[in-house]
Design a protein around this motif. Sequence first.
Motif, PDB file in Angstrom:
ATOM      1  N   LEU A   1       0.860  -1.192   0.000  1.00 46.65           N
ATOM      2  CA  LEU A   1       0.000   0.000   0.000  1.00 46.65           C
ATOM      3  C   LEU A   1       0.889   1.233   0.000  1.00 46.65           C
ATOM      4  O   LEU A   1       1.737   1.384   0.877  1.00 46.65           O
ATOM      5  N   VAL A   2       0.689   2.105  -0.975  1.00 44.70           N
ATOM      6  CA  VAL A   2       1.409   3.379  -1.022  1.00 44.70           C
ATOM      7  C   VAL A   2       0.394   4.497  -0.837  1.00 44.70           C
ATOM      8  O   VAL A   2      -0.408   4.790  -1.737  1.00 44.70           O
ATOM      9  N   ASN A   3       0.416   5.108   0.333  1.00 43.71           N
ATOM     10  CA  ASN A   3      -0.466   6.231   0.636  1.00 43.71           C
ATOM     11  C   ASN A   3       0.181   7.509   0.105  1.00 43.71           C
ATOM     12  O   ASN A   3       0.933   8.183   0.800  1.00 43.71           O
ATOM     13  N   ASN A   4      -0.124   7.811  -1.141  1.00 47.78           N
ATOM     14  CA  ASN A   4       0.519   8.933  -1.824  1.00 47.78           C
ATOM     15  C   ASN A   4      -0.383  10.156  -1.971  1.00 47.78           C
ATOM     16  O   ASN A   4       0.115  11.282  -2.046  1.00 47.78           O
ATOM     17  N   ALA A   5      -1.692   9.975  -2.013  1.00 48.73           N
ATOM     18  CA  ALA A   5      -2.598  11.093  -2.296  1.00 48.73           C
ATOM     19  C   ALA A   5      -2.393  12.226  -1.294  1.00 48.73           C
ATOM     20  O   ALA A   5      -2.196  11.986  -0.101  1.00 48.73           O
ATOM     21  N   GLY A   6      -2.433  13.446  -1.792  1.00 52.91           N
ATOM     22  CA  GLY A   6      -2.222  14.588  -0.905  1.00 52.91           C
ATOM     23  C   GLY A   6      -2.857  15.858  -1.443  1.00 52.91           C
ATOM     24  O   GLY A   6      -3.212  15.941  -2.624  1.00 52.91           O
ATOM     25  N   ILE A   7      -2.993  16.825  -0.555  1.00 57.16           N
ATOM     26  CA  ILE A   7      -3.478  18.143  -0.936  1.00 57.16           C
ATOM     27  C   ILE A   7      -2.556  19.187  -0.302  1.00 57.16           C
ATOM     28  O   ILE A   7      -1.887  18.910   0.694  1.00 57.16           O
ATOM     29  N   MET A   8      -2.496  20.353  -0.892  1.00 54.95           N
ATOM     30  CA  MET A   8      -1.663  21.433  -0.369  1.00 54.95           C
ATOM     31  C   MET A   8      -2.541  22.625  -0.019  1.00 54.95           C
ATOM     32  O   MET A   8      -3.063  23.312  -0.894  1.00 54.95           O
TER      33      MET A   8
END
Length: 229
Positions: free
Chosen positions: A81-88
């Motif tokens: 599992l790669v938790n990559n999603a993000g917001i700035m």
Amino acid sequence: MTKTVLVTGGNRGIGLEIVRGFAKQGYKVLLGCRREEDGEDVKKDIVGKDIQVVELDLSNTASVKEHMNRAMAVYGNIDVLVNNAGIMEDGAWEELDPAAIAQSMQVHVNGPFALIQQVLPGMLENNFGRIVNVSSGYGAFSENMQGPLAYAVSKAALNALTLNLANQIDSDKNVKINAMCPGWVHTRMGGSSAPRTPEKGAETAIWLGQLDDDGPSGQFFRDKKRLDW
């Protein structure tokens, strides 16, 4: 046996390069993104690889659980599992709406935790799993937490989640959970002035997802080198 990796935020930027990297290594890749059509569009350019699109909107925990239950019913357990999603959210503290902090925490901490809760039991049962949390040096106390408040605080919480969970996983289990900083990457989030390519930003995540059985857990990395928290 082919391993299955789920990459959130996999339809652009660093996430897309992580998808490409695992696909080249022969993994079945579940490309997680907010809108299924966005994933299907970019998937067309990765020819001859086993890539499936999973709709995952990390801003809604109930939706995450529903779609992950459906995906695991079809594709089975998740090995990586790669938790990559993000917001700035880069507003200054004087102007920052508390709702922006809550949203950053949702996407960077609550959503990833919901995914971990669903995939970790299978990893423990199979005695294999790799969890990679894409964080930031902005969330490291060792680097003075100098980033925008909502982003930095939520990434610090993601780092804390990483270490706490790693401490709770029995050392005799072949399950590793680590965090990493991709550096300042030329993406829509990073901006056009960023010096790093998405490919470079993805390298450490791909490496952590393929750690050997004696590899580290509960650590924080940049360019495959350990950082202080």
